[in-house]
Design a protein around this motif. Structure first.
Motif, PDB file in Angstrom:
ATOM      1  N   VAL A 180       0.952  -1.244   0.074  1.00  0.00           N
ATOM      2  CA  VAL A 180      -0.096   0.112   0.009  1.00  0.00           C
ATOM      3  C   VAL A 180       0.947   1.210  -0.144  1.00  0.00           C
ATOM      4  O   VAL A 180       0.668   2.192  -0.771  1.00  0.00           O
ATOM      5  CB  VAL A 180      -0.972   0.170   1.019  1.00  0.00           C
ATOM      6  CG1 VAL A 180      -1.477   1.444   1.460  1.00  0.00           C
ATOM      7  CG2 VAL A 180      -2.150  -0.797   0.869  1.00  0.00           C
ATOM      8  N   GLU A 181       1.974   1.193   0.818  1.00  0.00           N
ATOM      9  CA  GLU A 181       2.721   2.651   0.947  1.00  0.00           C
ATOM     10  C   GLU A 181       3.321   2.955  -0.321  1.00  0.00           C
ATOM     11  O   GLU A 181       3.545   3.949  -0.730  1.00  0.00           O
ATOM     12  CB  GLU A 181       3.758   2.537   2.248  1.00  0.00           C
ATOM     13  CG  GLU A 181       2.777   2.452   3.386  1.00  0.00           C
ATOM     14  CD  GLU A 181       1.815   3.839   3.692  1.00  0.00           C
ATOM     15  OE1 GLU A 181       2.114   4.819   3.117  1.00  0.00           O
ATOM     16  OE2 GLU A 181       0.840   3.585   3.884  1.00  0.00           O
ATOM     17  N   THR A 182       3.889   1.637  -1.018  1.00  0.00           N
ATOM     18  CA  THR A 182       4.593   1.831  -2.318  1.00  0.00           C
ATOM     19  C   THR A 182       3.738   2.334  -3.363  1.00  0.00           C
ATOM     20  O   THR A 182       3.934   3.065  -4.193  1.00  0.00           O
ATOM     21  CB  THR A 182       5.413   0.785  -2.674  1.00  0.00           C
ATOM     22  OG1 THR A 182       5.864   0.089  -1.348  1.00  0.00           O
ATOM     23  CG2 THR A 182       6.183   0.833  -3.630  1.00  0.00           C
ATOM     24  N   ALA A 183       2.242   1.703  -3.481  1.00  0.00           N
ATOM     25  CA  ALA A 183       1.367   2.097  -4.496  1.00  0.00           C
ATOM     26  C   ALA A 183       0.899   3.301  -4.332  1.00  0.00           C
ATOM     27  O   ALA A 183       0.764   4.181  -5.440  1.00  0.00           O
ATOM     28  CB  ALA A 183       0.084   1.209  -4.023  1.00  0.00           C
ATOM     29  N   LYS A 184       1.001   4.140  -3.004  1.00  0.00           N
ATOM     30  CA  LYS A 184       0.744   5.516  -3.001  1.00  0.00           C
ATOM     31  C   LYS A 184       1.848   6.559  -3.891  1.00  0.00           C
ATOM     32  O   LYS A 184       1.327   7.684  -4.075  1.00  0.00           O
ATOM     33  CB  LYS A 184       0.757   5.925  -1.380  1.00  0.00           C
ATOM     34  CG  LYS A 184      -0.547   5.455  -0.550  1.00  0.00           C
ATOM     35  CD  LYS A 184      -0.429   5.960   0.742  1.00  0.00           C
ATOM     36  CE  LYS A 184      -1.586   4.949   1.533  1.00  0.00           C
ATOM     37  NZ  LYS A 184      -1.342   5.344   2.881  1.00  0.00           N
ATOM     38  N   ARG A 185       2.725   5.953  -4.095  1.00  0.00           N
ATOM     39  CA  ARG A 185       3.690   6.688  -4.831  1.00  0.00           C
ATOM     40  C   ARG A 185       3.817   6.613  -6.186  1.00  0.00           C
ATOM     41  O   ARG A 185       4.560   7.152  -7.264  1.00  0.00           O
ATOM     42  CB  ARG A 185       5.051   6.232  -4.353  1.00  0.00           C
ATOM     43  CG  ARG A 185       5.512   6.776  -3.177  1.00  0.00           C
ATOM     44  CD  ARG A 185       7.209   6.647  -2.825  1.00  0.00           C
ATOM     45  NE  ARG A 185       7.319   5.279  -2.119  1.00  0.00           N
ATOM     46  CZ  ARG A 185       8.250   4.506  -3.055  1.00  0.00           C
ATOM     47  NH1 ARG A 185       9.017   5.051  -4.062  1.00  0.00           N
ATOM     48  NH2 ARG A 185       8.412   3.296  -2.430  1.00  0.00           N
ATOM     49  N   THR A 187       1.947   6.808 -10.070  1.00  0.00           N
ATOM     50  CA  THR A 187       1.068   7.981 -10.769  1.00  0.00           C
ATOM     51  C   THR A 187       0.551   7.430 -11.965  1.00  0.00           C
ATOM     52  O   THR A 187       0.045   8.146 -12.500  1.00  0.00           O
ATOM     53  CB  THR A 187       1.589   9.243 -10.579  1.00  0.00           C
ATOM     54  OG1 THR A 187       2.839   9.415 -11.260  1.00  0.00           O
ATOM     55  CG2 THR A 187       1.706   9.676  -9.073  1.00  0.00           C
ATOM     56  N   ASP A 211      -7.109   0.961  -4.166  1.00  0.00           N
ATOM     57  CA  ASP A 211      -7.544   2.314  -3.570  1.00  0.00           C
ATOM     58  C   ASP A 211      -6.277   3.206  -3.415  1.00  0.00           C
ATOM     59  O   ASP A 211      -6.253   4.489  -3.697  1.00  0.00           O
ATOM     60  CB  ASP A 211      -8.471   2.551  -2.283  1.00  0.00           C
ATOM     61  CG  ASP A 211      -8.888   3.845  -2.054  1.00  0.00           C
ATOM     62  OD1 ASP A 211      -9.478   4.442  -3.048  1.00  0.00           O
ATOM     63  OD2 ASP A 211      -8.978   4.087  -0.836  1.00  0.00           O
ATOM     64  N   ALA A 212      -5.037   2.453  -3.313  1.00  0.00           N
ATOM     65  CA  ALA A 212      -4.017   3.113  -2.860  1.00  0.00           C
ATOM     66  C   ALA A 212      -3.050   3.818  -3.625  1.00  0.00           C
ATOM     67  O   ALA A 212      -2.568   4.685  -3.497  1.00  0.00           O
ATOM     68  CB  ALA A 212      -2.924   2.080  -2.037  1.00  0.00           C
ATOM     69  N   PHE A 213      -3.403   3.387  -5.139  1.00  0.00           N
ATOM     70  CA  PHE A 213      -2.486   4.061  -6.273  1.00  0.00           C
ATOM     71  C   PHE A 213      -2.917   5.311  -6.266  1.00  0.00           C
ATOM     72  O   PHE A 213      -4.222   5.741  -6.143  1.00  0.00           O
ATOM     73  CB  PHE A 213      -2.792   3.283  -7.440  1.00  0.00           C
ATOM     74  CG  PHE A 213      -2.307   1.842  -7.496  1.00  0.00           C
ATOM     75  CD1 PHE A 213      -0.931   1.587  -7.809  1.00  0.00           C
ATOM     76  CD2 PHE A 213      -2.984   0.573  -7.070  1.00  0.00           C
ATOM     77  CE1 PHE A 213      -0.541   0.300  -7.639  1.00  0.00           C
ATOM     78  CE2 PHE A 213      -2.521  -0.540  -7.172  1.00  0.00           C
ATOM     79  CZ  PHE A 213      -1.254  -0.796  -7.384  1.00  0.00           C
ATOM     80  N   ALA A 214      -1.938   6.240  -6.629  1.00  0.00           N
ATOM     81  CA  ALA A 214      -2.216   7.784  -6.821  1.00  0.00           C
ATOM     82  C   ALA A 214      -2.663   8.039  -8.131  1.00  0.00           C
ATOM     83  O   ALA A 214      -2.698   9.064  -8.515  1.00  0.00           O
ATOM     84  CB  ALA A 214      -1.019   8.501  -6.080  1.00  0.00           C
ATOM     85  N   SER A 215      -2.728   6.956  -9.082  1.00  0.00           N
ATOM     86  CA  SER A 215      -2.599   7.142 -10.529  1.00  0.00           C
ATOM     87  C   SER A 215      -4.103   8.102 -10.740  1.00  0.00           C
ATOM     88  O   SER A 215      -5.204   7.676 -10.470  1.00  0.00           O
ATOM     89  CB  SER A 215      -2.745   5.967 -11.208  1.00  0.00           C
ATOM     90  OG  SER A 215      -1.704   4.910 -10.793  1.00  0.00           O
TER      91      SER A 215
END
Lengths: 254, 254
Positions: A180-185, A187, A211-215
Motif C-alpha cells: 500500500v505505501e509503495t502504491a501511493k507513490r 501515478t 484504492d492506494a494507487f495515486a494514479s
C-alpha cells in the motif's frame, strides 16, 4: 552495461523467441519477426510458483507481439524457473504447503515471502531493462510497460514505483499489506484485476490495494468467481490497456 | 401486435436511422445499411434528463451497428425527450434541482423518481421489443442485449429481470436502494460501471449493487474520478462485452 547474452532462438507465426541471460538472471524476449524497431517493450511478471515460459506469459507475449507489434520480456523470479532455491525459499514453500493443507490463510506466509523476493527482483529487473535497452531493436527511447498478477504484482508495484521508464502497468490478485505505501507513490495509468469471490485474498484487501494507487487514471476490473476463475478475456483487456498507453495506434488486439 | 410505425428515415456511413412510434412511445432504431438480417438487437437506455438521440446513444449505436453489424434501439423514457411531462415529473425535477442547488444528496430524490419511471417503462420496453421483433430484419429468434447507465440502469434492472429474451446487459452508475432485490433475480452476464470517486453515489452503494447480481459471469469496471469523469473507453468495452455474449464472432469493435 552489456546487452543480454542470447542462449537460444526460435520463431513461429511471426514471433521470434530468444532466451537470454543478464548475469545469472535467465529471461526470454519475444519480438516481431519483422524486427519491431524501437517498438514498445512490455515487462511481464509471472505468478508465484510459475516461471518465465508458463502459458500465461507465452499467451500474453503472442497478444503483445502479434497483436500490437510490441516486444515482451520475462525473467524468472528469484527461486523460480531455472533459478536455484535457497534454504529460505524451501522453508517458505514448505510453510505455504502446510498452510494450504491445513486450510489456513495463505496471506501471512505469502505476503512476507513475496516481499522478500521483490527486494531481490526489483534491482534485477532494472539491470535487465538496462541490458534490453542496449539492443538496437529496442533502444532507450521506446515506451516501457509492465504487467503481472500475484507475485508479478508483489514485484511490479515496487518496480514501477522505482522505475520512471515504466509508464503504464497492469496489476492485481495480491494482498495490500506490504504494497500500500509503495502504491501511493505510483501515478502512471493502472489497470487492476481482482476476483470478487476470491477465497484467498479478502475482497476488502483487494479494494484497499486498488484504492492506494495515486494514479489519476486507474481502472479496477473485478470479476465474479474464485481465485482461479480469473477470466481469460482480462488478458486481452490488459493488452488493449497497454497498447492504448504505450502509444501505438494499433488497438486491434483481440 | 404490429411492427413499429416508422416516421422518418436517414442514413450515413453504412448506418440507417429510423425514428418510430409504438403506440405513443417514440423511439429510434439504427441498423446496418446492408440489412442486418436477424442480427442481434441491443436495447439502450438513456440517462436521466437525456433522450433517445443524446450523443451517448448515437455514439454507442454507431459502435454496435458499424463495429458489430447489430441493430440498436432506444426509446424516450416517460417524461423525457419527445414525451410529455406530468405534474408529478415536474415536482420531482424541481425537488432535484433544489437539492442540487443546496448541495444536498440527490439519492433520496432520484431513487424514488427513477423507480416510478421504471414501473412505467418496463412494460413499454416489452411492447416495443415485441414490435421490433415483428420486423423481418430482426425477427423473434435473434439475441437481445441491454445497455444503460444511470436512469438506464434504474429501468434496465427490472426490465432484464422480467424479460427472458435479454441475455446480456451493461449497467452502472446508480444507487442500489430500489434495485438490489431485483438484481438478485438476474443471472445473465453483466458488465457494471462505477466511478471510484463518485460525489453523488457513495462507493459502498455502487459495490453493493454490483454484489447483488446473481450472475455467474459479472464484471465490475471501476474508474478513478468523479461522476462525469466516466471514461469514453468504457463505451467501447460495453460494446465488446455485448458482441462477445450476443454471439457474433466479430469483436473488432474499437
Amino acid at each position: 552495461m552489456h546487452s543480454p547474452h542470447f542462449t537460444a532462438e526460435s520463431s513461429s507465426d511471426g514471433m521470434v523467441e530468444r532466451d537470454f541471460t543478464v548475469g545469472d538472471i535467465p529471461g526470454v524476449l519475444w519480438s516481431p519477426a519483422s524486427g519491431g524497431d524501437h517498438a514498445p517493450l512490455v515487462l511481464m511478471g509471472h505468478g508465484g510458483g510459475r516461471h518465465k515460459k508458463e502459458p500465461a506469459m507465452t499467451g500474453r507475449a503472442r497478444l503483445l507481439v502479434n497483436g500490437c507489434g510490441f516486444h515482451a520480456a520475462v525473467i524468472d523470479a528469484p527461486g523460480h524457473g531455472d533459478r536455484p532455491r535457497t534454504a529460505h525459499d524451501e522453508r517458505d514453500i514448505a510453510a505455504l504447503r502446510a498452510a494450504q493443507a491445513a486450510g489456513e490463510p495463505e496471506g501471512p506466509i505469502v505476503v512476507p515471502y513475496n516481499a522478500r523476493l521483490a527486494e531481490l527482483a526489483v534491482p534485477e529487473w532494472q539491470t535487465v531493462l538496462d541490458a534490453l535497452q542496449q539492443l538496437p531493436e529496442i533502444g532507450a527511447d521506446g515506451p516501457v510497460g509492465y504487467t503481472g498478477l500475484g507475485l508479478g504484482t508483489a514485484i511490479g508495484v515496487p518496480l514501477v514505483a522505482a522505475e520512471p521508464r515504466i509508464t503504464a502497468a497492469v496489476f492485481g490478485m495480491h494482498w495490500p499489506d506490504a504494497l500500500v505505501e509503495t502504491a501511493k507513490r505510483i501515478t502512471v495509468p493502472i489497470e487492476f484485476d481482482m476476483q470478487w469471490d476470491n477465497e484467498r485474498i479478502p475482497r476488502e484487501a483487494s479494494l484497499a490495494l486498488f484504492d492506494a494507487f495515486a494514479s489519476k487514471e486507474k481502472t479496477l476490473h473485478a470479476n465474479a468467481g474464485k481465485h482461479f476463475d480469473w477470466p481469460r478475456f482480462e488478458a486481452d483487456s490488459a493488452v488493449r490497456f497497454l497498447a492504448r498507453h504505450l502509444g501505438r495506434a494499433d488497438t486491434s488486439a483481440p
